[in-house]
Design an enzyme around this catalytic site. Structure first.
Site: not given
Length: 437
Positions: A19, A111-112
């Site tokens: 993350d 974003d993960e």
DNA sequence: TCTGGGGTCCTAGGACCC
DNA sequence: TCTGGGGTCCTAGGACCC
């Protein structure tokens, strides 16, 4: 509750969750060195915080906070508009780094990501922790942003790990230590358990993740549905959610919505908004070569209540000109005069690949082919000169009204150097063409 | 978090059929 | 015709996620 069996992986899994820390703000700081160490906030175009750098968070800035409040607690905040194109570039590179370590990468959001590390200790000659640490260092070195990582037996546990120590944290949760990570964790911070379910669990006397995980299977089956039985397994170290490799290439539904303030009672204006939603949704559908068999439209009233209607289409399509009639009909059914609306939205669903759409006996094939050609040209024009270079006359009231407000002016024109090109026409304020199809 | 935009999956219940 | 059992398909709506 019904009782289908769950598929539990019989092999111990090593799942990693990565993350990025304050992703949007971090990207800005990576590109603009002068912003490093300063409270940076993205989301200027919406007037609320999309992402806040850790410097800003330290001053009390939170997601969703408004302009006014930011200035109050953090007068030196640097607020910039979101630049999704740039963030996407960072995202692509981040995933590319992950793939150097394992092909089993699931791009979960911008974003993960989840990565299946199972079995890599042997080939990479080091522990899972060392693999994760190398990934973390590589991202920081090559992209200039930090990420937090969790490694454990299941996705849900890996997620708990990545959240456990932020920013730039690395947490490995071993089977024998699970309980210590769940002990103080409130149930509602478990991935997949939201406010509603957590309130329900509270009534059953369950407040922490550990209390939930320790309930016996019978109890879980009696009170909860499938998604929560799955989470229960995952918390106990039994993996039920696989890491899914395929990157997203298709959609089950495509929706477009738009909120307008103040709410409007102007029928033509509200319809024009809806019409524009439809055009946008169709553009996206065509980009993915999809055609819809159902069209849902809905309005949100001032009090946030929805009213909507779902229509079945005679022919699957992604052409507004074919959807226009149903749109008008649906609109007439749900629109009430004198009621202020604050949002319109459309959903295209029942999507199928456009080349699989069948013509029925009653379709006018020449007309459809002609339409396909027209839209192909429109899509080309839009790619070259900007979105909505060409648009339906019915959507016009929206554009006119927006130009009155001069809305382009309040969006600062800011582009990172990483990006050059498209949509020049729009950015330069060149006149748009209006074509009635 | 009194509310921005875009998604996915699950379930209950009705319609319809044998 | 007041009357079982069982299956499938569809839809509305809920819940959750980033």
């Amino acid at each position: 509750m019904n009782n289908q069996p769950l598929t539990i992986s019989s092999w111990p899994q090593a799942v990693m969750h990565m993350d990025a820390d304050a992703f949007f703000a971090s990207c800005e700081q990576a590109i603009h060195p002068e912003l490093r160490g300063k409270p940076v906030i993205t989301g200027k175009e919406r007037g609320i915080v999309s992402a806040a750098s850790y410097e800003a968070k330290a001053r009390g800035v939170k997601r969703g906070m408004g302009y006014f409040d930011i200035k109050k607690i953090c007068p030196d905040a640097i607020i910039v508009p979101s630049d999704y194109e740039t963030y996407s570039l960072f995202s692509v590179r981040m995933f590319e780094i992950l793939r150097r370590f394992s092909p089993d990468v699931e791009e979960y959001s911008i974003d993960e990501a989840f990565v299946d590390l199972t079995g890599l200790r042997r080939s990479l000659h080091c522990s899972y922790e060392m693999i994760a640490s190398q990934i973390q260092k590589t991202v920081e070195k090559e992209l200039g942003i930090t990420v937090s990582i969790g490694v454990s037996l299941s996705k849900v546990l890996a997620k708990i790990g990545s959240k456990y120590n932020k920013p730039n944290g690395l947490t490995v949760i071993q089977g024998r230590d699970i309980h210590s990570y769940l002990e103080k964790l409130p149930v509602d911070s478990i991935w997949g358990i939201g406010a509603n379910t957590s309130a329900f669990l509270h009534k059953l006397g369950i407040r922490t993740a550990l209390q939930f995980a320790r309930k016996d299977e019978k109890f879980i089956e009696k009170h909860l549905s499938k998604p929560y039985r799955e989470i229960w397994c995952e918390l106990n170290g039994m993996s039920v959610y696989p890491v899914v490799q395929e990157s997203k290439t298709s959609y089950k539904s495509i929706s477009k919505t738009k909120t307008f303030t103040p709410p409007s009672t102007d029928r033509a204006f509200v319809f024009a908004q809806l019409s524009k939603n439809l055009e946008n949704a169709c553009i996206k559908a065509r980009r993915y070569n999809l055609a819809a068999s159902r069209l849902t439209l809905f309005l949100r009233k001032k009090d946030f209540r929805h009213i909507g209607i779902e229509l079945k289409l005679n022919r699957s399509t992604a052409y507004p000109s074919e959807l226009f009639e149903p749109l008008v009909q649906g609109f007439n059914q749900i629109y009430q005069n004198g009621i202020p609306y604050r949002l319109t939205g459309v959903v295209l669903s029942g999507l199928m690949p456009e080349n699989r759409v069948q013509f029925s006996l009653f379709d006018d094939t020449t007309k459809i082919e002609k339409m396909a050609k027209i839209y192909t040209s429109i899509d080309e024009l839009s790619t070259r000169f900007g979105k909505h270079t060409v648009q339906h006359a019915s959507s016009l009231p929206v554009k006119l009204q927006m130009q009155h407000k001069g809305d382009r002016k309040d969006v600062p024109q800011r582009k990172s150097d990483l990006f050059k090109g498209e949509n020049k026409r729009q950015r330069l304020g060149l006149p748009m063409l209006h074509v009635q199809v």
